[in-house]
Scaffold this active site. Structure first.
Site, PDB file in Angstrom:
ATOM      1  N   HIS A 106      -8.355 109.791   0.063  1.00  0.00           N
ATOM      2  CA  HIS A 106      -7.299 109.203  -0.753  1.00  0.00           C
ATOM      3  C   HIS A 106      -7.135 109.399  -2.076  1.00  0.00           C
ATOM      4  O   HIS A 106      -7.920 109.617  -2.775  1.00  0.00           O
ATOM      5  CB  HIS A 106      -7.392 107.569  -0.278  1.00  0.00           C
ATOM      6  CG  HIS A 106      -5.892 106.955  -0.780  1.00  0.00           C
ATOM      7  ND1 HIS A 106      -5.486 106.820  -2.074  1.00  0.00           N
ATOM      8  CD2 HIS A 106      -4.970 106.479   0.143  1.00  0.00           C
ATOM      9  CE1 HIS A 106      -4.305 106.148  -1.784  1.00  0.00           C
ATOM     10  NE2 HIS A 106      -3.979 105.949  -0.441  1.00  0.00           N
TER      11      HIS A 106
ATOM     12  N   GLU B  74       0.486 112.302   1.706  1.00  0.00           N
ATOM     13  CA  GLU B  74       0.934 111.033   0.835  1.00  0.00           C
ATOM     14  C   GLU B  74       0.922 111.816  -0.622  1.00  0.00           C
ATOM     15  O   GLU B  74      -0.037 111.827  -1.304  1.00  0.00           O
ATOM     16  CB  GLU B  74      -0.373 110.251   0.732  1.00  0.00           C
ATOM     17  CG  GLU B  74      -0.756 109.619   1.850  1.00  0.00           C
ATOM     18  CD  GLU B  74      -1.295 108.120   1.875  1.00  0.00           C
ATOM     19  OE1 GLU B  74      -0.719 107.191   2.333  1.00  0.00           O
ATOM     20  OE2 GLU B  74      -2.131 108.054   1.076  1.00  0.00           O
TER      21      GLU B  74
ATOM     22  N   GLY C 106       2.100 103.731  -4.716  1.00  0.00           N
ATOM     23  CA  GLY C 106       1.763 102.526  -5.639  1.00  0.00           C
ATOM     24  C   GLY C 106       3.092 102.165  -6.211  1.00  0.00           C
ATOM     25  O   GLY C 106       4.296 102.641  -6.221  1.00  0.00           O
TER      26      GLY C 106
ATOM     27  N   SER D 135       4.878 104.517  -0.269  1.00  0.00           N
ATOM     28  CA  SER D 135       6.108 103.427  -0.446  1.00  0.00           C
ATOM     29  C   SER D 135       6.912 103.262   0.775  1.00  0.00           C
ATOM     30  O   SER D 135       8.126 103.031   0.981  1.00  0.00           O
ATOM     31  CB  SER D 135       7.120 103.994  -1.481  1.00  0.00           C
ATOM     32  OG  SER D 135       6.286 103.714  -2.865  1.00  0.00           O
TER      33      SER D 135
HETATM   34  P1  PGA Z   1       1.619 102.446  -0.672  1.00  0.00           P
HETATM   35  O1  PGA Z   1       0.515 103.304  -0.670  1.00  0.00           O
HETATM   36  O2  PGA Z   1       2.582 102.212   0.783  1.00  0.00           O
HETATM   37  O3  PGA Z   1       1.256 100.960  -1.297  1.00  0.00           O
HETATM   38  O4  PGA Z   1       2.682 103.080  -1.543  1.00  0.00           O
HETATM   39  C1  PGA Z   1       0.211 104.139   0.460  1.00  0.00           C
HETATM   40  C2  PGA Z   1      -0.977 104.840   0.547  1.00  0.00           C
HETATM   41  O5  PGA Z   1      -1.782 104.745  -0.608  1.00  0.00           O
HETATM   42  O6  PGA Z   1      -1.774 104.815   1.463  1.00  0.00           O
END
Ligand code: PGA
Length: 270
Positions: free
Chosen positions: A104, A181, A187, A224
């Site tokens: 991640h 991602e 975030g 997001s």
């Molecule tokens: P988020 O995070 O949906 O809060 O942007 C996604 C992730 O980090 O897997």
């Protein structure tokens, strides 16, 4: 190379709890989620939750008998030994975990993972029959086509660098998932990527997995995702699922996302 897509066999929805929830919060969340989520026999949705390590045993007990998959947020590559603070693959499988998120961007950014460590973890996860969900994605300085490709190629090559024999390759063909991602989309304060932009990167990721593994691996999108945009991603034939952070931390919000995806035409195709 263009992928020929006949139908969308499985659509993954993953709730990445990250560093949230105490035991009582987890209890309330899982009760609400199981109340809201009933997978019909014909559904192609696969739902997984990835609690922190401290809540795995509790989540396992709560999810017993349901078809919600228990996932972990990371794993060490070694089975056993002097690795303070770490959790091994046999410890995860012992807790009923069958899927693990690897690489991640929040871990890569904190120098807790890099392409090499992800490669070691992928190998180890596959050897322990865990499904490995490998996170890849460019940062905001690499957002153009050329640099994004360099970044994704490097990350995927690193993640697959120890798939060196036929047995592992066979496991990887069956058991590897990717999550695209883009770091700039994840975030607080971030904006989600547009579905067409995501699809372009997914095509590249799939082409790379075809090059390295001989198959187009499934690829999820994360960054997001929320109730307002989830169905736009779910409709795209190159997007095989969603990895959701903040919008999955509330069970009813996640339940609403699941329903919206279920209602969107592609999710129940197979
Ligand atoms: P988020 O995070 O949906 O809060 O942007 C996604 C992730 O980090 O897997």
């Amino acid at each position: 190379m263009t992928q020929k897509t006949e139908r969308k066999p499985v659509f993954w929805i993953g709730a990445n709890w990250k560093m949230t929830k105490t035991r009582s919060e987890a209890e309330a969340y899982l009760s609400a989620l199981l109340g809201a989520y009933r997978r019909s026999a014909e559904s192609n949705l696969r739902l997984f939750v990835a609690p922190p390590y401290t809540l795995l045993a509790q989540a396992r007990a709560h999810l017993a008998g349901s078809d919600v998959i228990l996932a972990a947020q990371d794993v060490h590559h070694l089975d056993y030994g002097s690795a303070t603070g770490s959790i091994s693959p046999p410890m995860l499988t012992d807790q009923g975990v069958s899927l693990v998120i690897l690489g991640h961007s929040e871990r890569r950014a904190s120098k807790l993972d890099d392409d090499e460590s992800v490669g070691r973890k992928v190998k180890s996860a596959l050897e322990h029959q865990l499904t490995a969900l490998i996170c890849v994605g460019e940062n905001k300085n690499e957002r153009d086509d050329v640099n994004a490709e360099i970044c994704l190629r490097r990350q995927i090559k690193g993640a697959l660098s120890l798939i060196t024999n036929e047995k592992l390759r066979d496991e990887a063909q069956k058991r590897l998932l990717f999550a695209y991602e883009p770091v700039w989309a994840i975030g607080d304060g971030a904006t989600p990527a547009e579905p067409d932009y995501v699809a372009k990167r997914h095509q590249l990721i799939k082409n790379l997995t075809r090059e390295y593994l001989g198959v187009f691996s499934p690829c999820l999108y994360g960054g997001s995702v929320n109730f307002n945009n989830c169905h736009h991603f779910a409709r795209h034939e190159l997007i095989n699922g969603l990895l959701i952070g903040r919008a999955s931390w509330d069970a009813s919000a996640l339940g609403a996302i699941i329903e919206r995806i279920r209602a969107s035409s592609c999710s129940e195709q197979s």
